[in-house]
Design an enzyme around this catalytic site. Structure first.
Site, PDB file in Angstrom:
ATOM      1  N   HIS A   1      20.037  21.084   4.689  1.00  0.00           N
ATOM      2  CA  HIS A   1      20.481  20.016   3.794  1.00  0.00           C
ATOM      3  C   HIS A   1      20.897  18.789   4.607  1.00  0.00           C
ATOM      4  O   HIS A   1      20.526  17.655   4.273  1.00  0.00           O
ATOM      5  CB  HIS A   1      21.657  20.490   2.939  1.00  0.00           C
ATOM      6  CG  HIS A   1      21.308  21.578   1.986  1.00  0.00           C
ATOM      7  ND1 HIS A   1      21.401  21.450   0.618  1.00  0.00           N
ATOM      8  CD2 HIS A   1      20.852  22.848   2.198  1.00  0.00           C
ATOM      9  CE1 HIS A   1      21.038  22.576   0.032  1.00  0.00           C
ATOM     10  NE2 HIS A   1      20.693  23.440   0.976  1.00  0.00           N
TER      11      HIS A   1
ATOM     12  N   ASP B   1      24.875  17.175  -3.197  1.00  0.00           N
ATOM     13  CA  ASP B   1      24.138  18.278  -3.815  1.00  0.00           C
ATOM     14  C   ASP B   1      25.074  19.401  -4.267  1.00  0.00           C
ATOM     15  O   ASP B   1      25.199  19.675  -5.450  1.00  0.00           O
ATOM     16  CB  ASP B   1      23.013  18.799  -2.907  1.00  0.00           C
ATOM     17  CG  ASP B   1      23.447  19.064  -1.474  1.00  0.00           C
ATOM     18  OD1 ASP B   1      24.657  18.991  -1.174  1.00  0.00           O
ATOM     19  OD2 ASP B   1      22.563  19.360  -0.632  1.00  0.00           O
TER      20      ASP B   1
END
Length: 356
Positions: A22, A119
């Site tokens: 990520h 996220d």
């Protein structure tokens, strides 16, 4: 004219989940935005800074802001990313992640950015509303098809657990494909959605709340490839879906010094090495792991496998089949840590890539 251009530039905060799968895509996107003159504040734990700063192509516009990870009982001291913990402890890592709420709040209150990209920090949309004047974008680094199948379904765990195999593989209502669907074995794995991932929140709730509360959803793909799934997400969540494209980093040309990778790869002929890598959250059962490595042995090709220790084990070495290490010797290299995938894939010796 100059003043007008300056006024159009954005102040953006990046706050991705604590996994390099990520963090790195968020840094790649930061570089693309900085290339266009936008200013980025990238929030990350201090241990990740060393690796991320190497990827920062615009240090005059991208500032790495180190956060202090609170210690949570049960987490090893110094653990700050998924690379530092086994899968069984990731929920505790998520708890520590959420406990940075106060520090993140203070930072946003002082900076007052135009946007926050996030996220897993599902609380960011509510926080942005509380502060006022900040828009939020939930930037998804996973495939829109996976997002559609996983999150547009019942949130009730008992409903999922009581479902038959046929019911589990059935796509959600109005799902736009009859071919990109789950097999029974894959559908059963969705049970992880209902596992606790942080204190008092499941993986499903963490993912869906963020997408429900944000102003827009960003996707790491392009319309030509996955447009139908993105349109589906836009309809289901009733908000715009924005495309960033693949946003890949430029491979570096330097040697692969970590773990002796450069020397190991140089031993083999061009195109002969099989490279297999799974994300840090992908934890195999011991039997799956053993079948995987035995399969690589049967190819009689050199192979590099990057995978976390299997469930119930402390290391990949203790999970190896009996006699495997002696048979394979230096033809197989197995690591349980982060590696620079792009640099490995660009090496002349690598001829095949296996991933999940």
């Amino acid at each position: 004219m100059t003043e007008s251009i300056e006024e159009s530039k954005l102040e953006i905060v990046m706050f991705p989940w604590l996994a390099f799968g990520h963090l790195i895509p968020y840094m790649n996107l930061s570089n693309e935005l900085a290339k266009r003159g936008h200013k980025i504040s990238f929030l990350l734990p201090k241990n990740a800074e060393v690796r991320l700063q190497k990827l920062n192509l615009y240090p005059n516009l991208i500032t790495l802001h180190k956060l202090t990870m609170p210690h949570v009982h049960g987490l090893p001291y110094g653990a700050e990313t998924t690379a530092d913990v086994p899968g069984s402890l990731e929920s505790l890592l998520a708890t520590a992640f959420d406990e940075m709420y106060g520090e993140v709040k203070s930072f946003l209150q002082n900076l007052k950015p135009h946007f926050v990209f996030f996220d897993f920090a599902y609380w960011i949309p509510d926080l942005a509303l509380e502060i006022g004047g900040i828009k939020t974008l939930c930037y998804k680094v996973v495939s829109p098809a996976v997002t559609s199948i996983a999150l547009i379904r019942s949130s009730v765990k008992t409903t999922f657990m009581a479902s038959t195999a046929a019911e589990l593989v059935k796509p959600p209502p109005d799902y736009p494909s009859t071919t990109v669907v789950l097999r029974e074995s894959e559908a059963k794995l969705l049970s992880f959605l209902f596992h606790e991932y942080g204190k008092g929140v499941t993986f499903y709730e963490r993912s869906k709340k963020g997408m429900t509360g944000c102003n827009a959803i960003g996707v790491k793909t392009c319309r030509e490839i996955e447009g139908t799934f993105c349109d589906y997400i836009a309809t289901q969540f009733e908000k715009p879906v924005l495309y960033t494209g693949p946003v890949l980093a430029e491979p570096t040309k330097g040697p692969l010094e970590e773990h002796g990778l450069s020397d190991w790869l140089e031993k083999f002929e061009a195109g002969s090495v099989v490279f297999c890598a799974f994300r840090s959250q992908m934890i195999l059962e011991k039997k799956q792991f053993q079948q995987l490595v035995l399969g690589f042995e049967l190819t009689e090709l050199p192979f590099l496998l990057v995978v976390k220790p299997p469930e119930g084990t402390n290391s990949v070495e203790e999970a190896l089949p009996e006699g495997f290490k002696e048979r394979v010797q230096e033809k197989g290299l197995i690591l349980d840590c982060w590696v620079p995938q792009l640099e490995i894939l660009s090496h002349k010796s690598v001829g095949c890539f296996v991933t999940h």
